[in-house]
Design an enzyme around this catalytic site. Structure first.
Site, PDB file in Angstrom:
ATOM      1  N   ARG A  15      13.175  13.638   1.689  1.00 33.20           N
ATOM      2  CA  ARG A  15      12.635  14.763   2.450  1.00 33.20           C
ATOM      3  C   ARG A  15      11.028  14.523   2.374  1.00 33.20           C
ATOM      4  O   ARG A  15      10.239  15.379   3.109  1.00 33.20           O
ATOM      5  CB  ARG A  15      12.880  16.200   1.704  1.00 33.20           C
ATOM      6  CG  ARG A  15      14.254  16.645   1.971  1.00 33.20           C
ATOM      7  CD  ARG A  15      14.523  17.696   1.222  1.00 33.20           C
ATOM      8  NE  ARG A  15      14.884  17.695  -0.165  1.00 33.20           N
ATOM      9  CZ  ARG A  15      14.982  18.811  -0.944  1.00 33.20           C
ATOM     10  NH1 ARG A  15      14.910  19.864  -0.535  1.00 33.20           N
ATOM     11  NH2 ARG A  15      15.669  18.368  -2.289  1.00 33.20           N
ATOM     12  N   GLN A  75      17.355   0.669 -12.009  1.00 30.31           N
ATOM     13  CA  GLN A  75      18.646   1.176 -11.739  1.00 30.31           C
ATOM     14  C   GLN A  75      18.866   0.887 -10.226  1.00 30.31           C
ATOM     15  O   GLN A  75      18.431   1.246  -9.066  1.00 30.31           O
ATOM     16  CB  GLN A  75      18.526   2.776 -11.872  1.00 30.31           C
ATOM     17  CG  GLN A  75      20.129   3.460 -11.470  1.00 30.31           C
ATOM     18  CD  GLN A  75      19.801   5.043 -11.257  1.00 30.31           C
ATOM     19  OE1 GLN A  75      18.847   5.521 -11.101  1.00 30.31           O
ATOM     20  NE2 GLN A  75      20.868   5.357 -11.977  1.00 30.31           N
ATOM     21  N   ASN A 228       9.519  18.107  -3.359  1.00 29.42           N
ATOM     22  CA  ASN A 228      10.553  17.525  -2.482  1.00 29.42           C
ATOM     23  C   ASN A 228       9.903  17.003  -1.335  1.00 29.42           C
ATOM     24  O   ASN A 228      10.754  16.233  -0.651  1.00 29.42           O
ATOM     25  CB  ASN A 228      11.626  18.213  -2.473  1.00 29.42           C
ATOM     26  CG  ASN A 228      12.330  18.542  -3.963  1.00 29.42           C
ATOM     27  OD1 ASN A 228      13.086  17.644  -4.508  1.00 29.42           O
ATOM     28  ND2 ASN A 228      12.445  19.883  -4.236  1.00 29.42           N
ATOM     29  N   TYR A 387     -27.795  -9.753   6.290  1.00 27.45           N
ATOM     30  CA  TYR A 387     -26.646 -10.771   6.910  1.00 27.45           C
ATOM     31  C   TYR A 387     -27.026 -11.430   7.658  1.00 27.45           C
ATOM     32  O   TYR A 387     -27.391 -11.241   8.904  1.00 27.45           O
ATOM     33  CB  TYR A 387     -25.410  -9.663   7.010  1.00 27.45           C
ATOM     34  CG  TYR A 387     -24.026 -10.568   7.419  1.00 27.45           C
ATOM     35  CD1 TYR A 387     -23.467 -11.508   6.856  1.00 27.45           C
ATOM     36  CD2 TYR A 387     -23.616 -10.231   8.705  1.00 27.45           C
ATOM     37  CE1 TYR A 387     -22.254 -11.818   7.009  1.00 27.45           C
ATOM     38  CE2 TYR A 387     -22.243 -10.777   9.263  1.00 27.45           C
ATOM     39  CZ  TYR A 387     -21.693 -11.771   8.123  1.00 27.45           C
ATOM     40  OH  TYR A 387     -20.536 -12.461   8.530  1.00 27.45           O
TER      41      TYR A 387
END
Length: 470
Positions: A15, A75, A228, A387
């Site tokens: 869900r 599992q 959930n 830079y």
């Protein structure tokens, strides 16, 4: 007594509708499972085992990085909570086994400690944490006998209409005596609606054989709330926000609008600090005493010293000293270090740079890869050009330096103590101590250019009128 903790974190969490395992969804500084593991830490368990399954590698990676004591147990197929515990339970374990769902982030360490202590004091074979809720839909029910003792735990899908009316629910948090648990797990079946091994069936088995079982009721049902879907996650986040904010306010922090103030559980805030509305403090942020933070501030993994004021600022991995002023509309990027009584002002970005004690970068500047000494003032609109397109270089500015508006420093550069720059200069060479750096061409005015290049324009008409008045 020896204790072992098993956390069930193998489920898909359909869900949530996410590629991320449900237990890794973030909630104010930790994922769901991180909050559960934090609640279990005071139990001082000899082993902490986390059952993983769906996207197991991601959960294991989190555990390795953040919860060193936890071990993951795979599992491969999710065949029920009983199956998960049976896989995880080491054969040599004795004493108390605590089983927790990985999606109950509001569980407090005190409630968990009380559950385990009550279980051990009673000498029970199993004890379940229960809660009284107004709407038990979707949750397992605590079924008691005529004497009020636990008769069993029934999942809603397997419950009768009368059982579904019960409002006392199973929180999915248990304490077991290891030997009794191991024996009961071996007798579980899959004879239920979902065809799974239910851990809750252990209680029924123990009751039928006359083993002592217990129910420990949580002091606040909010602690037992699971997650959930994303809507429930948002609700939990708001509840946890309120818990964090209330704790800070009781510790001497002023939060003007708790509803718009979001502070991770990992953050520290000192007393007499005032937090203005729309503020977010995240990660390892550590705010000192008597500071003012906000409004509209986000600090991520940032340290703030006592007495500083941060307004409308975004800071990541920055160090802000004592009595520093930052903002509004400042951006402090990783590697920023601001010395005591320094100032970073409006529309200033600082990256991988240090600003010395009492120094100021007040307006509209970019400071990248620089070291700025003490009591130095950086003029408005200064740019540290760090830079080259291929490499990044540093600029070092000394103490008591004054740079004028519109100065560009093209790194690598050294600017000596007490030096100045002229407004609008692009500095490409080192400036010695006490020198004035000037790098700009002479101004040339082209008379009549507007009339020739923009005839009939408003500017041309204004210029013509001005000439007539002269």
């Amino acid at each position: 007594m020896s204790r072992t903790v098993i956390v069930l974190a193998a489920g898909i969490g359909k869900r949530m509708k996410s590629d991320l395992p449900k237990v890794l969804h973030p909630l104010l500084g930790r994922p769901l499972v991180g909050h559960v593991l934090a609640a279990a830490e005071p139990l001082a368990a000899s082993r902490v085992l986390v059952v993983v399954g769906h996207r197991a590698e991601l959960v294991t990676e989190y555990l390795s990085a953040h919860v060193a004591v936890a071990e993951s147990v795979l599992q491969p197929e999710q065949l029920g909570t009983g199956h998960a515990v049976r896989i995880a339970l080491p054969p040599e374990v004795s004493g108390t086994v605590v089983v927790l769902n990985g999606d109950v982030p509001l569980l407090s360490w005190q409630t968990l400690q009380d559950l385990v202590e009550a279980h051990e004091k009673a000498g029970a074979s199993a004890t379940v944490l229960a809660a009284e809720v107004p709407d038990p839909k979707g949750l397992g029910r605590i079924v008691r006998d005529g004497s009020g003792n636990l008769a069993g735990i029934v999942e809603e899908r397997d419950a009768s209409d009368a059982q579904r009316a019960i409002r006392e629910i199973n929180a999915g948090i248990y304490a077991f005596e290891a030997q009794a648990l191991r024996a009961a797990l071996a007798r579980l079946t899959t004879q239920n609606v979902q065809g799974e091994e239910y851990l809750t069936d252990v209680f029924g088995l123990l009751v039928r054989e006359g083993s002592p079982v217990g129910v420990h009721v949580a002091p606040d049902a909010v602690e037992t709330l699971g997650c959930n879907d994303r809507a429930e996650l948002a609700s939990l986040r708001a509840l946890l926000r309120d818990r964090v904010n209330n704790a800070l306010m009781r510790d001497g922090v002023t939060i003007l609008d708790p509803r718009t103030t979001w502070i991770d559980v990992t953050v520290k805030v000192g007393r007499d600090t005032v937090i203005e509305p729309n503020t977010q403090l995240k990660g390892a942020t550590d705010v000192g005493e008597a500071t003012v933070i906000g409004p509209d501030v986000t600090l991520i993994d940032t340290v703030v010293g006592d007495g500083s004021q941060i307004i409308r600022t975004h800071a990541v991995l920055a160090e802000i000293g004592e009595n520093v002023s930052v903002g509004p509309y400042a951006y402090l990027r990783p590697g920023t270090s601001l010395g005591r009584k320094s100032k970073v002002g409006t529309f200033v970005e600082v990256k991988n740079s240090s600003v010395g004690e009492g120094s100021k970068v007040p307006h509209l500047s970019y400071v990248g890869d620089a070291t700025i000494g003490d009591q130095t003032n950086i003029g408005a609109g200064n740019i540290f050009a760090n830079y080259s397109g291929a490499t990044k270089s540093r600029t070092n500015i000394g103490d008591h330096v004054k740079t004028s508006s519109g100065t560009v420093f093209v790194a690598p550069l050294e600017v000596g103590d007490g030096a100045y720059t002229a407004a609008g200069s692009t500095i490409t060479k080192d400036i010695p101590a006490g020198a004035l750096g000037v790098a700009r061409s002479y101004q040339r005015n082209i008379e009549g250019w507007v009339a020739r290049a923009r005839p009939g324009s408003a500017a041309a008409q204004a210029a013509e009128k001005a000439g007539q008045e002269d």
